[in-house]
Design a protein around this motif. Structure first.
Motif, PDB file in Angstrom:
ATOM      1  N   LEU A   1      11.055   9.043   5.805  1.00 47.23           N
ATOM      2  CA  LEU A   1      11.895  10.233   6.013  1.00 47.23           C
ATOM      3  C   LEU A   1      12.781  10.039   7.238  1.00 47.23           C
ATOM      4  O   LEU A   1      13.910  10.498   7.279  1.00 47.23           O
ATOM      5  CB  LEU A   1      11.024  11.480   6.180  1.00 47.23           C
ATOM      6  CG  LEU A   1      10.047  11.763   5.017  1.00 47.23           C
ATOM      7  CD1 LEU A   1       9.176  12.973   5.318  1.00 47.23           C
ATOM      8  CD2 LEU A   1      10.790  11.962   3.710  1.00 47.23           C
ATOM      9  N   SER A   2      12.245   9.372   8.261  1.00 47.69           N
ATOM     10  CA  SER A   2      13.008   8.979   9.451  1.00 47.69           C
ATOM     11  C   SER A   2      12.203   7.877  10.123  1.00 47.69           C
ATOM     12  O   SER A   2      11.129   7.520   9.639  1.00 47.69           O
ATOM     13  CB  SER A   2      13.184  10.167  10.407  1.00 47.69           C
ATOM     14  OG  SER A   2      11.979  10.377  11.125  1.00 47.69           O
TER      15      SER A   2
ATOM     16  N   ARG B   1       6.278  10.015   4.263  1.00 43.52           N
ATOM     17  CA  ARG B   1       5.397  10.650   3.289  1.00 43.52           C
ATOM     18  C   ARG B   1       4.639   9.520   2.616  1.00 43.52           C
ATOM     19  O   ARG B   1       5.225   8.469   2.334  1.00 43.52           O
ATOM     20  CB  ARG B   1       6.271  11.403   2.277  1.00 43.52           C
ATOM     21  CG  ARG B   1       5.489  12.218   1.277  1.00 43.52           C
ATOM     22  CD  ARG B   1       6.415  13.020   0.373  1.00 43.52           C
ATOM     23  NE  ARG B   1       7.242  13.940   1.135  1.00 43.52           N
ATOM     24  CZ  ARG B   1       8.535  14.188   0.859  1.00 43.52           C
ATOM     25  NH1 ARG B   1       9.142  13.575  -0.135  1.00 43.52           N
ATOM     26  NH2 ARG B   1       9.201  15.044   1.593  1.00 43.52           N
ATOM     27  N   MET B   2       3.343   9.718   2.381  1.00 43.69           N
ATOM     28  CA  MET B   2       2.569   8.634   1.753  1.00 43.69           C
ATOM     29  C   MET B   2       1.549   9.176   0.773  1.00 43.69           C
ATOM     30  O   MET B   2       1.023  10.269   0.944  1.00 43.69           O
ATOM     31  CB  MET B   2       1.900   7.794   2.849  1.00 43.69           C
ATOM     32  CG  MET B   2       0.410   7.758   2.793  1.00 43.69           C
ATOM     33  SD  MET B   2      -0.364   6.762   4.076  1.00 43.69           S
ATOM     34  CE  MET B   2      -1.993   6.686   3.342  1.00 43.69           C
TER      35      MET B   2
ATOM     36  N   PHE C   1       6.604   0.158   0.466  1.00 40.96           N
ATOM     37  CA  PHE C   1       7.653   1.148   0.736  1.00 40.96           C
ATOM     38  C   PHE C   1       8.490   1.322  -0.518  1.00 40.96           C
ATOM     39  O   PHE C   1       8.896   0.334  -1.132  1.00 40.96           O
ATOM     40  CB  PHE C   1       8.524   0.704   1.912  1.00 40.96           C
ATOM     41  CG  PHE C   1       7.818   0.809   3.242  1.00 40.96           C
ATOM     42  CD1 PHE C   1       7.969   1.930   4.040  1.00 40.96           C
ATOM     43  CD2 PHE C   1       6.967  -0.201   3.685  1.00 40.96           C
ATOM     44  CE1 PHE C   1       7.303   2.047   5.262  1.00 40.96           C
ATOM     45  CE2 PHE C   1       6.294  -0.108   4.896  1.00 40.96           C
ATOM     46  CZ  PHE C   1       6.466   1.017   5.690  1.00 40.96           C
ATOM     47  N   VAL C   2       8.720   2.562  -0.909  1.00 41.35           N
ATOM     48  CA  VAL C   2       9.496   2.848  -2.120  1.00 41.35           C
ATOM     49  C   VAL C   2      10.555   3.902  -1.789  1.00 41.35           C
ATOM     50  O   VAL C   2      10.376   4.692  -0.860  1.00 41.35           O
ATOM     51  CB  VAL C   2       8.594   3.362  -3.274  1.00 41.35           C
ATOM     52  CG1 VAL C   2       7.657   2.274  -3.774  1.00 41.35           C
ATOM     53  CG2 VAL C   2       7.795   4.592  -2.850  1.00 41.35           C
ATOM     54  N   PRO C   3      11.660   3.913  -2.554  1.00 45.04           N
ATOM     55  CA  PRO C   3      12.685   4.927  -2.296  1.00 45.04           C
ATOM     56  C   PRO C   3      12.164   6.343  -2.552  1.00 45.04           C
ATOM     57  O   PRO C   3      12.486   7.275  -1.821  1.00 45.04           O
ATOM     58  CB  PRO C   3      13.813   4.588  -3.275  1.00 45.04           C
ATOM     59  CG  PRO C   3      13.500   3.234  -3.826  1.00 45.04           C
ATOM     60  CD  PRO C   3      12.045   2.966  -3.610  1.00 45.04           C
TER      61      PRO C   3
ATOM     62  N   LYS D   1       9.249  -4.049  -9.439  1.00 44.24           N
ATOM     63  CA  LYS D   1       9.412  -5.069  -8.394  1.00 44.24           C
ATOM     64  C   LYS D   1       9.179  -4.398  -7.055  1.00 44.24           C
ATOM     65  O   LYS D   1       9.850  -3.420  -6.733  1.00 44.24           O
ATOM     66  CB  LYS D   1      10.840  -5.611  -8.426  1.00 44.24           C
ATOM     67  CG  LYS D   1      11.072  -6.627  -9.499  1.00 44.24           C
ATOM     68  CD  LYS D   1      12.372  -7.377  -9.223  1.00 44.24           C
ATOM     69  CE  LYS D   1      12.576  -8.430 -10.266  1.00 44.24           C
ATOM     70  NZ  LYS D   1      13.874  -8.463 -10.887  1.00 44.24           N
ATOM     71  N   MET D   2       8.221  -4.932  -6.275  1.00 46.71           N
ATOM     72  CA  MET D   2       7.882  -4.289  -5.008  1.00 46.71           C
ATOM     73  C   MET D   2       7.878  -5.341  -3.915  1.00 46.71           C
ATOM     74  O   MET D   2       7.870  -6.534  -4.183  1.00 46.71           O
ATOM     75  CB  MET D   2       6.466  -3.699  -5.078  1.00 46.71           C
ATOM     76  CG  MET D   2       6.177  -2.930  -6.323  1.00 46.71           C
ATOM     77  SD  MET D   2       4.452  -2.441  -6.359  1.00 46.71           S
ATOM     78  CE  MET D   2       3.667  -3.954  -6.833  1.00 46.71           C
ATOM     79  N   GLU D   3       7.813  -4.849  -2.663  1.00 51.89           N
ATOM     80  CA  GLU D   3       7.574  -5.731  -1.529  1.00 51.89           C
ATOM     81  C   GLU D   3       6.326  -5.222  -0.838  1.00 51.89           C
ATOM     82  O   GLU D   3       6.257  -4.033  -0.494  1.00 51.89           O
ATOM     83  CB  GLU D   3       8.779  -5.706  -0.593  1.00 51.89           C
ATOM     84  CG  GLU D   3       9.959  -6.440  -1.216  1.00 51.89           C
ATOM     85  CD  GLU D   3      11.250  -6.242  -0.452  1.00 51.89           C
ATOM     86  OE1 GLU D   3      11.337  -5.328   0.378  1.00 51.89           O
ATOM     87  OE2 GLU D   3      12.178  -7.026  -0.709  1.00 51.89           O
ATOM     88  N   ILE D   4       5.352  -6.101  -0.664  1.00 50.77           N
ATOM     89  CA  ILE D   4       4.069  -5.654  -0.100  1.00 50.77           C
ATOM     90  C   ILE D   4       3.887  -6.176   1.327  1.00 50.77           C
ATOM     91  O   ILE D   4       4.316  -7.273   1.669  1.00 50.77           O
ATOM     92  CB  ILE D   4       2.875  -6.088  -0.975  1.00 50.77           C
ATOM     93  CG1 ILE D   4       2.758  -7.625  -1.055  1.00 50.77           C
ATOM     94  CG2 ILE D   4       2.990  -5.501  -2.389  1.00 50.77           C
ATOM     95  CD1 ILE D   4       1.459  -8.116  -1.698  1.00 50.77           C
TER      96      ILE D   4
END
Ligand code: ZDR
Length: 277
Positions: A201-202, A207-208, A167-169, A151-154
């Motif tokens: 990270l902030s 990071r991608m 965005f992922v944890p 399950k994602m949010e795009i």
């Protein structure tokens, strides 16, 4: 045919100077052959450097699968380096015509060679029909989508080319190769899409990793890093100035108050060679 291998933080392309020569065959068929890492030169795609009526030079980009894209952020920095270092135009700033119009590029030159380039990437395109993504609304921000079990949010942003930012944890090892191609070819995206997975990270650092339309996972994506900055501002996770850490290195991105996105990063020439016609 003479070619030059260049990269921007490991996003590598085979460049052909079309001011001085013509191609031995159509770029759509040349790109897959020359990009092949075992049977060709090796690269994420093919970039042509051409004369322009509107700018100092014109860029055309073909993915490793032969499809043509509108724009390439890491590639356009390399085009600027080539145009300056090889004396096609020794101006600063330079203008380069791309599929998304004429861009302005500010060069940092040392010992008569370009090292880093800041590109005015223009304004992001958010209207769904123009990204394009088949959803309605003013902009697609954190829209829920499930692919396989995930399950994602795009958030959908075009920088001239389409991007789907997720965005992922944590960017798990198999996430990019497993989910990337499924999102790239999802029916929501009529022109397919590039796919970015982002770990915050902030508010000023992420990071991608990227799954590129037509090329698969690459070490970096400049337009993707710009799309990530814009997406993070829209969904409230990021400030307007961010450092993006990619597999191949870092890019600095700023979405200025006038609406334009600026990208800064290196451009490197690796070697030149002859491709048999
Ligand atoms: C060319 C691309 N795969 C596409 O189809 O839009 C996107 C590549 C973007 C490129 N790596 C960049 O912007 O640096």
């Amino acid at each position: 045919m003479r070619f030059t291998k260049m990269h921007g933080i490991g996003n590598d392309y085979v460049f052909v100077d079309c001011f001085r020569q013509s191609l031995p065959e159509a770029p759509e068929t040349l790109a897959p052959k020359i990009s092949d890492r075992h049977f060709g030169v090796g690269g994420d795609g093919l970039i042509l450097i051409l004369p322009s009526n509107a700018a100092d030079a014109r860029m055309r980009i073909f993915n490793a699968d032969g499809s043509e894209a509108e724009m390439c952020g890491n590639g356009v920095r390399c085009v600027a380096k080539y145009v300056y270092d090889h004396a096609i135009a020794q101006k600063n700033p330079l203008s380069i015509e791309t599929g998304r119009g004429v861009l302005t590029l500010y060069l940092e030159v040392k010992d008569n060679a370009v090292r880093t380039v800041t590109v005015d990437m223009g304004e992001p395109i958010l209207e769904p029909a123009r990204v394009p993504v088949q959803l309605s609304g003013q902009a697609i921000v954190d829209y829920p989508l499930t692919v396989e079990d995930l399950k994602m949010e795009i958030t959908c942003v075009s920088m001239g080319n389409p991007h789907c930012v997720i965005f992922v944890p944590r960017i798990e090892a198999d996430l990019v190769a497993r989910i990337g191609p499924r999102v790239e070819k999802h029916p929501l995206f009529p022109n397919r899409t590039n796919v970015e997975f982002v770990e915050v990270l902030s508010r000023s650092e992420v990071r991608m990793r990227v799954w590129e339309r037509g090329s698969g996972e690459t070490l970096a994506c400049g337009t993707g890093a710009c799309a990530v900055c814009v997406a993070g501002v829209l969904n409230g996770r990021l400030d307007r100035k961010v450092t993006v850490h990619l597999l191949g290195g870092d890019l600095d991105i700023e979405w200025k108050d006038d609406g334009h996105v600026f990208m800064t990063g290196p451009a490197v020439e690796v070697f030149t060679g002859d491709w048999p016609a």
